[in-house]
Design a protein around this motif. Structure first.
Motif, PDB file in Angstrom:
ATOM      1  N   SER A  19       0.842  -1.198   0.000  1.00 12.08           N
ATOM      2  CA  SER A  19       0.000   0.000   0.000  1.00 12.08           C
ATOM      3  C   SER A  19       0.879   1.252   0.000  1.00 12.08           C
ATOM      4  N   LYS A  20       0.279   2.367  -0.392  1.00 14.06           N
ATOM      5  CA  LYS A  20       1.031   3.624  -0.514  1.00 14.06           C
ATOM      6  C   LYS A  20       1.071   4.356   0.829  1.00 14.06           C
ATOM      7  N   LEU A  21       2.181   5.007   1.074  1.00 14.64           N
ATOM      8  CA  LEU A  21       2.290   5.825   2.283  1.00 14.64           C
ATOM      9  C   LEU A  21       1.408   7.058   2.138  1.00 14.64           C
ATOM     10  N   GLN A  22       0.604   7.334   3.140  1.00 19.18           N
ATOM     11  CA  GLN A  22      -0.231   8.539   3.109  1.00 19.18           C
ATOM     12  C   GLN A  22       0.459   9.707   3.797  1.00 19.18           C
ATOM     13  N   SER A  23       1.263   9.375   4.800  1.00 18.20           N
ATOM     14  CA  SER A  23       1.999  10.446   5.471  1.00 18.20           C
ATOM     15  C   SER A  23       3.355   9.917   5.915  1.00 18.20           C
ATOM     16  N   VAL A  24       4.323  10.809   5.986  1.00 17.05           N
ATOM     17  CA  VAL A  24       5.662  10.418   6.403  1.00 17.05           C
ATOM     18  C   VAL A  24       6.172  11.408   7.439  1.00 17.05           C
ATOM     19  N   CYS A  25       7.122  10.926   8.244  1.00 11.81           N
ATOM     20  CA  CYS A  25       7.836  11.794   9.176  1.00 11.81           C
ATOM     21  C   CYS A  25       9.302  11.777   8.777  1.00 11.81           C
ATOM     22  N   VAL A  26       9.920  12.928   8.838  1.00  6.12           N
ATOM     23  CA  VAL A  26      11.367  13.018   8.646  1.00  6.12           C
ATOM     24  C   VAL A  26      11.919  13.456   9.995  1.00  6.12           C
ATOM     25  N   GLY A  27      12.674  12.564  10.631  1.00  2.00           N
ATOM     26  CA  GLY A  27      13.186  12.835  11.977  1.00  2.00           C
ATOM     27  C   GLY A  27      14.695  12.963  11.973  1.00  2.00           C
ATOM     28  N   ILE A  28      15.203  13.888  12.767  1.00  8.70           N
ATOM     29  CA  ILE A  28      16.649  14.098  12.877  1.00  8.70           C
ATOM     30  C   ILE A  28      17.038  13.965  14.338  1.00  8.70           C
ATOM     31  N   ASN A  29      18.048  13.145  14.588  1.00  7.37           N
ATOM     32  CA  ASN A  29      18.548  12.920  15.945  1.00  7.37           C
ATOM     33  C   ASN A  29      20.034  13.268  15.952  1.00  7.37           C
ATOM     34  N   TRP A  30      20.472  14.090  16.905  1.00  7.86           N
ATOM     35  CA  TRP A  30      21.892  14.449  16.925  1.00  7.86           C
ATOM     36  C   TRP A  30      22.366  14.698  18.345  1.00  7.86           C
ATOM     37  N   GLY A  31      23.689  14.716  18.507  1.00  8.50           N
ATOM     38  CA  GLY A  31      24.283  14.867  19.831  1.00  8.50           C
ATOM     39  C   GLY A  31      25.027  16.165  20.003  1.00  8.50           C
ATOM     40  N   ALA A  32      25.123  16.584  21.264  1.00 10.76           N
ATOM     41  CA  ALA A  32      25.941  17.739  21.620  1.00 10.76           C
ATOM     42  C   ALA A  32      27.414  17.347  21.499  1.00 10.76           C
ATOM     43  N   ILE A  33      28.266  18.333  21.298  1.00 15.36           N
ATOM     44  CA  ILE A  33      29.699  18.077  21.123  1.00 15.36           C
ATOM     45  C   ILE A  33      30.364  17.981  22.496  1.00 15.36           C
ATOM     46  N   GLU A  34      31.148  16.908  22.696  1.00 16.18           N
ATOM     47  CA  GLU A  34      31.842  16.742  23.974  1.00 16.18           C
ATOM     48  C   GLU A  34      33.200  17.421  23.890  1.00 16.18           C
ATOM     49  N   LYS A  35      33.481  18.256  24.867  1.00 19.89           N
ATOM     50  CA  LYS A  35      34.777  18.955  24.869  1.00 19.89           C
ATOM     51  C   LYS A  35      35.526  18.607  26.148  1.00 19.89           C
ATOM     52  N   LYS A  36      36.830  18.492  26.038  1.00 17.78           N
ATOM     53  CA  LYS A  36      37.647  18.246  27.237  1.00 17.78           C
ATOM     54  C   LYS A  36      37.705  19.538  28.047  1.00 17.78           C
ATOM     55  N   GLY A  37      37.665  19.382  29.359  1.00 17.18           N
ATOM     56  CA  GLY A  37      37.717  20.542  30.248  1.00 17.18           C
ATOM     57  C   GLY A  37      39.120  21.140  30.297  1.00 17.18           C
ATOM     58  N   LEU A  38      39.275  22.117  31.140  1.00 15.28           N
ATOM     59  CA  LEU A  38      40.555  22.824  31.295  1.00 15.28           C
ATOM     60  C   LEU A  38      41.667  21.837  31.673  1.00 15.28           C
ATOM     61  N   PHE A  39      42.812  21.943  31.048  1.00 18.68           N
ATOM     62  CA  PHE A  39      43.972  21.065  31.296  1.00 18.68           C
ATOM     63  C   PHE A  39      43.618  19.588  31.124  1.00 18.68           C
TER      64      PHE A  39
END
Length: 204
Positions: free
Chosen positions: A19-39
């Motif tokens: 059967s044909k799709l009547q509706s679709v969802c386009v979903g985006i999942n992403w993460g925050a950038i991990e940074k090393k702390g001071l020193f």
């Protein structure tokens, strides 16, 4: 079974039962950038603001409207945006989409012939620096996934490094039937308006 989309692949919107799709969802999942702390001690998270947007065009390839965080629904109500996510997943991948755009083909204005999905990094974070970023196109609702029929992983694609904008794909009407062109191409654009122009010139 989801198709791991290849660039330039065109697919019809048919479910596994035919059967044909009547509706679709386009979903985006992403993460925050991990940074090393001071020193080098500890770690901090830097929020990442990706923006999913959707541009609608008529048969003459003229832009009719754009659904994005500043305009959450098309005039006919057939395209709806879940709202702006400004951070990404701060605590690791929760597996949920941060932004979802829903497209109901049955409610779409008949004059609309192309529906293009684009992604922009609002603060200019390069896609290559984001720990994970995936796109999936599925049948269901923003809260419930029935059947995923296309996925792509952009954070690990070497061609996405150095880019802050991409064209995800275009739904287009051919002989009255909706199909999907998986584009998955980064662009040199910085802003949404520029990305929409690129779609108009190169991807319809």
């Amino acid at each position: 079974m989801a198709i791991n989309l290849q660039k330039g692949q065109r697919i019809s919107l048919e479910k596994s039962n035919g059967s044909k799709l009547q509706s679709v969802c386009v979903g985006i999942n992403w993460g925050a950038i991990e940074k090393k702390g001071l020193f080098g001690f500890g770690k901090t998270k830097e929020a990442v603001d990706l923006d999913a947007s959707c541009a609608l065009y008529n048969e003459q390839k003229q832009l009719t409207e754009v659904v994005y965080f500043g305009n959450l629904a098309s005039k006919d109500g057939a395209v709806k945006h879940s709202g702006d996510d400004l951070t990404g997943d701060m605590g690791g991948d929760d597996g949920l989409d941060n932004e979802v755009i829903t497209l109901d083909f049955s409610g779409l204005n008949p004059a609309v012939n192309y529906v293009a999905f684009v992604l922009n990094s609002f603060r200019g974070h390069d896609f290559g620096t984001i720990p994970f970023a995936s796109i999936r196109i599925y049948e269901g609702t923003p809260k419930r996934v029935n059947e995923v029929f296309a996925t792509y992983d952009i954070a690990n694609g070497s061609n996405f490094g150095g880019h802050v904008s991409m064209v995800m794909g275009v739904f287009y009407k051919k002989n009255g039937e909706w199909k999907f062109n998986a584009i998955g191409e980064p662009t040199k654009d910085r802003k949404l308006e520029e990305t929409v122009k690129t779609v108009t010139q190169s991807y319809l």
